[in-house]
Design an enzyme around this catalytic site. Structure first.
Site, PDB file in Angstrom:
ATOM      1  N   HIS A 160      58.601  23.187  -2.406  1.00 40.47           N
ATOM      2  CA  HIS A 160      58.998  23.753  -3.696  1.00 40.47           C
ATOM      3  C   HIS A 160      59.705  25.097  -3.521  1.00 40.47           C
ATOM      4  CE1 HIS A 160      58.656  24.363  -8.068  1.00 40.47           C
ATOM      5  NE2 HIS A 160      58.499  25.627  -7.754  1.00 40.47           N
ATOM      6  N   HIS A 175      63.731  29.037  -3.527  1.00 38.13           N
ATOM      7  CA  HIS A 175      63.793  30.499  -3.470  1.00 38.13           C
ATOM      8  C   HIS A 175      64.021  31.000  -2.045  1.00 38.13           C
ATOM      9  CE1 HIS A 175      62.369  30.469  -7.616  1.00 38.13           C
ATOM     10  NE2 HIS A 175      61.422  29.646  -7.237  1.00 38.13           N
ATOM     11  N   LYS A 218      70.116  25.065 -11.736  1.00 36.30           N
ATOM     12  CA  LYS A 218      69.020  26.040 -11.672  1.00 36.30           C
ATOM     13  C   LYS A 218      69.410  27.227 -12.529  1.00 36.30           C
ATOM     14  CE  LYS A 218      65.159  27.917 -10.032  1.00 36.30           C
ATOM     15  NZ  LYS A 218      63.808  27.362 -10.201  1.00 36.30           N
TER      16      LYS A 218
END
Length: 284
Positions: A160, A175, A218
Site C-alpha cells: 500500500h 507514497h 491519485k
C-alpha cells in the site's frame, strides 16, 4: 514482546530521534544526483480536478548508477515488482520473494546507521528485547498479507505505502519516490501537479502530488522526495510503533513535520498485533 503493551515515547523523544534519523541519512540524494521539476502548484481545493497541468515529467534527472546500486535502494527495487496493484487479486510470494523481504529488512535495520539508531532507540524504550525481534515484527507488520477486497489476501502495509494499489477505481496509498520515478520513466505514470512543497532546501523534501497511474488517478499522493529507503522505512516504522493510527509529530532539519499512520483493524498477527494499513507524510 507485544507492541500494544505500554510503549511510552514522548513527543519530545520523537522530535529528537527524528532529527537524528534525518541527520544520518547518508544515502539520500544530493542535489547533483536528483533534479525535480514540480511545475504547477495548485490550491488544495483543486486536487480533485484530474487535469494534467504539467507538460514535463516530475523527475528531470536521477543518478541511477550512483543511487540505485546502493544496497538499500537495490533491495527496495527488488521488492517493487512482487505485487499486483489491483485489490481483489491475491498476492502469492515465492520463496525468492520472501527472501527479498528479509534481505531488505536486514539491509535497512542492521546495515545502515539510520536502522541501527532506530533499533537502539526502540530497544532502550523496551519495545523490543533484540534487533532480531524487531526485524521479525517489522516483517509481519509491513509484509504480512490481509484483505482489502473480496476476501482475497491482496494487500500489505508495504504494498500500500511503497508500491501503491488500485481500489474503487482510484490509486490507493503510493507514497514512495523511487517507485514514482521508475513508473514515470517507463511511461506508466503521468505527473499532473502538486498542492504542497515542503520547506526544505535540498533533500529529503516532501511533495503532495496529483498523478495518473496507467488510467487511475491519485488526488493527493504525499511522499518524501530524495530520501533513502531506510529513512522512509525507519520514520514510518517509528511513527507506527509510537503513535499507531494517530498523527505523529516529528522534527526534520529544524522543521515541524507530521506523519499519519493507519492500523489495519480487520485481521491480526501474533498476539492481537495490528498490521500497518498506511503511512505517509502529511501535506497540510
Amino acid at each position: 514482546g507485544n507492541v500494544s503493551a505500554q510503549v511510552s515515547i514522548t513527543n519530545e523523544e520523537l522530535k529528537e530521534i527524528s532529527e537524528l534519523l534525518f541527520s544520518l541519512d547518508k544515502n539520500k540524494a544530493r542535489p547533483s544526483e536528483l533534479i525535480i521539476n514540480p511545475q504547477r502548484l495548485i490550491p488544495n481545493s483543486e486536487t480533485n480536478q484530474k487535469v494534467d497541468l504539467s507538460t514535463e515529467p516530475l523527475y528531470t534527472f536521477v543518478d541511477e548508477a550512483n543511487l540505485f546500486t546502493r544496497p538499500t535502494y537495490a533491495a527496495l527495487i527488488n521488492l517493487l515488482d512482487n505485487y499486483n496493484r489491483m485489490t481483489g487479486t491475491a498476492e502469492h510470494f515465492t520463496k525468492e520473494q520472501v527472501a527479498e523481504q528479509e534481505a531488505f529488512l536486514k539491509k535497512v535495520v542492521a546495515g545502515t546507521e539510520i536502522g541501527r539508531q532506530l533499533s537502539t532507540f526502540l530497544l532502550a524504550k523496551g519495545v523490543y528485547t533484540s534487533e532480531a525481534e524487531l526485524i521479525q515484527d517489522l516483517q509481519m507488520m509491513w509484509f504480512g498479507l490481509y484483505s482489502r477486497n473480496k476476501g482475497q489476501l491482496d494487500s500489505s502495509g508495504f504494498e500500500h505505502t511503497f508500491v501503491g494499489e488500485i481500489k474503487s477505481s482510484k490509486v490507493s496509498g503510493f507514497h514512495n519516490w523511487v517507485q514514482f520515478y521508475l513508473l514515470e520513466k517507463r511511461g506508466q505514470l503521468n505527473y499532473y501537479s502538486h498542492n504542497f512543497d515542503g520547506p526544505w532546501a535540498g533533500f529529503p523534501d516532501i511533495l503532495g502530488m496529483q498523478f495518473n497511474w496507467n488510467g487511475f488517478f491519485k488526488e493527493v499522493g504525499s511522499a518524501f522526495i530524495g530520501s533513502s529507503p531506510e529513512f522512509d522505512f525507519a520514520v514510518y516504522s517509528l511513527c507506527y510503533i509510537a503513535r499507531p493510527g494517530k498523527m505523529c509529530h516529528l522534527s526534520l532539519g529544524g522543521k515541524a513535520q507530521s506523519i499519519q499512520t493507519y492500523t489495519w483493524t480487520n485481521s491480526f498477527y501474533g498476539d492481537g498485533k495490528k498490521f500497518i494499513a498506511s503511512a505517509y507524510p502529511v501535506s497540510p
